[in-house]
Motif scaffolding. Sequence first.
Motif, PDB file in Angstrom:
ATOM      1  N   THR A   1     -19.531 -31.364 -13.537  1.00 52.95           N
ATOM      2  CA  THR A   1     -19.751 -30.823 -12.198  1.00 52.95           C
ATOM      3  C   THR A   1     -20.319 -31.916 -11.310  1.00 52.95           C
ATOM      4  O   THR A   1     -21.422 -32.409 -11.540  1.00 52.95           O
ATOM      5  CB  THR A   1     -20.726 -29.634 -12.251  1.00 52.95           C
TER       6      THR A   1
ATOM      7  N   ASP B   1     -11.444 -29.093  -4.881  1.00 52.14           N
ATOM      8  CA  ASP B   1     -11.915 -29.298  -3.518  1.00 52.14           C
ATOM      9  C   ASP B   1     -12.941 -30.436  -3.489  1.00 52.14           C
ATOM     10  O   ASP B   1     -13.814 -30.513  -4.353  1.00 52.14           O
ATOM     11  CB  ASP B   1     -12.544 -28.005  -2.991  1.00 52.14           C
TER      12      ASP B   1
ATOM     13  N   GLY C   1     -14.901 -31.208  -0.703  1.00 51.26           N
ATOM     14  CA  GLY C   1     -15.950 -30.998   0.284  1.00 51.26           C
ATOM     15  C   GLY C   1     -15.814 -31.914   1.480  1.00 51.26           C
ATOM     16  O   GLY C   1     -14.720 -32.177   1.981  1.00 51.26           O
ATOM     17  N   THR C   2     -16.947 -32.424   1.949  1.00 52.49           N
ATOM     18  CA  THR C   2     -16.958 -33.330   3.101  1.00 52.49           C
ATOM     19  C   THR C   2     -16.451 -34.704   2.683  1.00 52.49           C
ATOM     20  O   THR C   2     -16.943 -35.288   1.724  1.00 52.49           O
ATOM     21  CB  THR C   2     -18.380 -33.460   3.671  1.00 52.49           C
TER      22      THR C   2
ATOM     23  N   ALA D   1     -15.864 -31.774  -5.898  1.00 54.68           N
ATOM     24  CA  ALA D   1     -17.123 -32.417  -5.512  1.00 54.68           C
ATOM     25  C   ALA D   1     -17.642 -31.792  -4.233  1.00 54.68           C
ATOM     26  O   ALA D   1     -16.870 -31.236  -3.440  1.00 54.68           O
ATOM     27  CB  ALA D   1     -16.924 -33.918  -5.330  1.00 54.68           C
ATOM     28  N   THR D   2     -18.945 -31.912  -4.030  1.00 52.17           N
ATOM     29  CA  THR D   2     -19.547 -31.425  -2.793  1.00 52.17           C
ATOM     30  C   THR D   2     -19.191 -32.327  -1.621  1.00 52.17           C
ATOM     31  O   THR D   2     -18.935 -31.865  -0.511  1.00 52.17           O
ATOM     32  CB  THR D   2     -21.080 -31.348  -2.935  1.00 52.17           C
ATOM     33  N   SER D   3     -19.170 -33.630  -1.878  1.00 49.62           N
ATOM     34  CA  SER D   3     -18.774 -34.596  -0.858  1.00 49.62           C
ATOM     35  C   SER D   3     -18.178 -35.823  -1.526  1.00 49.62           C
ATOM     36  O   SER D   3     -18.470 -36.121  -2.689  1.00 49.62           O
ATOM     37  CB  SER D   3     -19.972 -34.995   0.019  1.00 49.62           C
TER      38      SER D   3
ATOM     39  N   THR E   1     -21.574 -33.463  -7.589  1.00 44.48           N
ATOM     40  CA  THR E   1     -22.046 -33.117  -6.254  1.00 44.48           C
ATOM     41  C   THR E   1     -21.535 -34.185  -5.287  1.00 44.48           C
ATOM     42  O   THR E   1     -20.415 -34.094  -4.811  1.00 44.48           O
ATOM     43  CB  THR E   1     -23.579 -32.996  -6.222  1.00 44.48           C
ATOM     44  N   ASP E   2     -22.345 -35.188  -4.984  1.00 45.97           N
ATOM     45  CA  ASP E   2     -21.946 -36.243  -4.047  1.00 45.97           C
ATOM     46  C   ASP E   2     -21.369 -37.431  -4.812  1.00 45.97           C
ATOM     47  O   ASP E   2     -22.055 -38.047  -5.622  1.00 45.97           O
ATOM     48  CB  ASP E   2     -23.146 -36.685  -3.218  1.00 45.97           C
TER      49      ASP E   2
END
Length: 239
Positions: A64, A99, A101-102, A82-84, A66-67
């Motif tokens: 998992t 996905d 993210g940003t 990822a989150t970004s 994140t950034d």
Amino acid sequence: MHSMTPALSRAAASLAGALTVTVVSGAALIAVSAPAHADTVVLDCAGGPVTIPSTLDDVTLTGTCTDVRIDASNITVVLPAATSLTVTGANLEVTATGDVGTVDLAGGNNSLSAPTAGDVVIRDGNNEATFSGGVATATLTGGNNTVKASSATTVLLKGGNQAAKVGTAGPVTIKGSNATYKGTKASKLVIRGANNGVKVTKLPVLRIVGANNTVAVEKGSTKVSIKGANNRVRVNKRA
């Protein structure tokens, strides 16, 4: 934050092994062969941020994430959702299975493919992002960048020689020159610049402030406003 210091050690060893020295008449001639990519490095995000620094290794991220930040160049990177995602290196091939993210896609000569994303910014030059699904917003700055997506809430093209292909979009704005835009439907399109080309199947509102722009709308009716010289507009019907 995770880093890839083991990958850097392997890169250094690989480069050192690629050097050969030959002595001719007392002079040392150093011949350097191009380093080949080592085996792909697998790195677990472990539920947190991860940075990929300069390395000769291709990288696969698991777990998992994140950034995710990619500062390396000349490698391929595979990652899950990822989150970004931030890309600053060059000559990268980045593939995401979820996905992302940003997105901040910078550097140069990079390609990104992913299913979907949130807000997407593509800057610097010669970068391309392709999404099989939709994105929240798409903003292109710099030059010679490309974005493809099935949908976007807004699209902004700034700079020169930008290209966008978006199925369904909200407002689309072009500020610059020599941009191309293709789509199935957009709620509104505004061009502020010159020598831009647009082809849309349905477009309710079109506004042009500039010169030498070309726009073609195939279906429906379009409300048209033009300020500038030598613009060529073909719409199915003027509202």
